[in-house]
Design an enzyme around this catalytic site. Structure first.
Site, PDB file in Angstrom:
ATOM      1  N   GLY A  36      38.587  37.603  45.974  1.00  0.00           N
ATOM      2  CA  GLY A  36      38.503  37.895  47.396  1.00  0.00           C
ATOM      3  C   GLY A  36      37.593  36.916  48.121  1.00  0.00           C
ATOM      4  O   GLY A  36      37.928  36.436  49.211  1.00  0.00           O
ATOM      5  N   HIS A  37      36.441  36.602  47.524  1.00  0.00           N
ATOM      6  CA  HIS A  37      35.550  35.614  48.128  1.00  0.00           C
ATOM      7  C   HIS A  37      36.210  34.239  48.166  1.00  0.00           C
ATOM      8  O   HIS A  37      36.036  33.483  49.132  1.00  0.00           O
ATOM      9  CB  HIS A  37      34.243  35.519  47.333  1.00  0.00           C
ATOM     10  CG  HIS A  37      33.422  36.766  47.339  1.00  0.00           C
ATOM     11  ND1 HIS A  37      33.362  37.619  46.252  1.00  0.00           N
ATOM     12  CD2 HIS A  37      32.625  37.314  48.289  1.00  0.00           C
ATOM     13  CE1 HIS A  37      32.552  38.627  46.534  1.00  0.00           C
ATOM     14  NE2 HIS A  37      32.102  38.477  47.762  1.00  0.00           N
TER      15      HIS A  37
END
Length: 282
Positions: A36-37
């Site tokens: 996600g990052h």
């Protein structure tokens, strides 16, 4: 890839980048990076010449019953990921560099933070706004990227940028999910295998709300009740909130939905508290 640890270093680097007419993209994180990052970093890279990632576990956004000390610190792995993703600069300051011992000024958002996680975690978004403002002032980015999974945070940061006249573009990155729909989160690693299987109920509840809405259901209370009944079937689930709110103001909706709404939920699956959301657009 350079690693800076002081505000003076970071401010000088930002000054030099701007003198070179480099467009700075910023991704604030607390580390413990996952896919996600990486989606945030990749989006920043698409829109900027230089990508800066901060890795700072912010103590002021943790409540008195939340274990700041236990938050995973995985700096070596995070640095390797950032290197692989082409990040140009890491800002990794100690707490005393962000908050002097006699720090006495904080920021408070007084409207959007009154519901959802703001109501469930009093003071949380004051800490978020304060640290993001400090980072913005230090890094002076042209743009910053935040995830749509943290929908309330995204809206609060956009409000802060508007109200405090920051010349910063805020980009929203779509929620990244596992193949079974579970939103990626650093907290997922704390789920036991049975709990991991149950955690998909958050996404399934939101999918149910979307399906019911598409079929014509406009009563927010009924949509919430349907999601609640599904989530309660998971034996380790404990609901913090299930709420349908106005997509812009985040005020709870009670009348039939006639404008874009946000269906948001926070649920403990065992110890980890997981959040997720989806939009409902008439």
């Amino acid at each position: 890839m350079h690693i800076l640890t002081t505000q003076a270093q970071m401010q000088q680097a930002a000054h030099d980048l701007r003198r070179q007419s480099r467009r700075i993209g910023f991704v604030p994180t607390m580390g413990n990076l996952h896919e996600g990052h990486l989606s945030l970093i990749r989006l920043a890279r698409q829109h900027a010449d230089t990508v800066i990632v901060s890795i700072f576990v912010n103590p002021t956004q943790f409540g008195p019953t939340e274990d700041y000390a236990a938050y995973p610190r995985t700096l070596d792995a995070d640095l390797a990921i950032c290197r692989r993703e082409g990040v140009h600069l890491i800002y990794h300051p100690p707490v005393t560099e962000i908050y002097p011992p006699d720090a006495s000024v904080t920021l408070a958002e007084t409207s959007l933070a009154q519901t959802l996680c703001g109501a469930a975690r009093p003071g949380h978004f004051n800490g978020v706004c304060t640290v993001v403002a400090i980072l913005f002032n230090t890094i002076r980015p042209h743009l910053a990227v935040f995830g749509q999974k943290d929908a309330q945070q995204l809206r609060i940061i956009r409000r802060m940028v508007r109200d405090l006249a920051y010349p910063i573009q805020i980009l929203a990155s779509p929620t990244i999910r596992e193949p079974d729909g579970l939103a990626l989160s650093s907290r997922n690693r704390h789920l036991t295998p049975p709990q991991r299987a149950q955690a998909t109920v958050l996404h399934r509840a939101l999918t149910l709300a979307q399906a019911n809405f598409a079929a014509g259901q406009r009563d927010p209370r009924q949509l919430e009740n349907d999601m609640r009944q599904l989530i309660q079937q998971a034996p380790d689930a404990r609901i913090d909130y299930i709420s349908i709110v106005d997509d812009q103001t985040l005020a709870p909706l009670t009348a039939p939905i006639t404008r874009p709404a946000l269906a948001a939920l926070a649920v403990w699956i065992g110890q980890p508290r997981l959040i997720d959301n989806t939009t409902l657009t008439p």
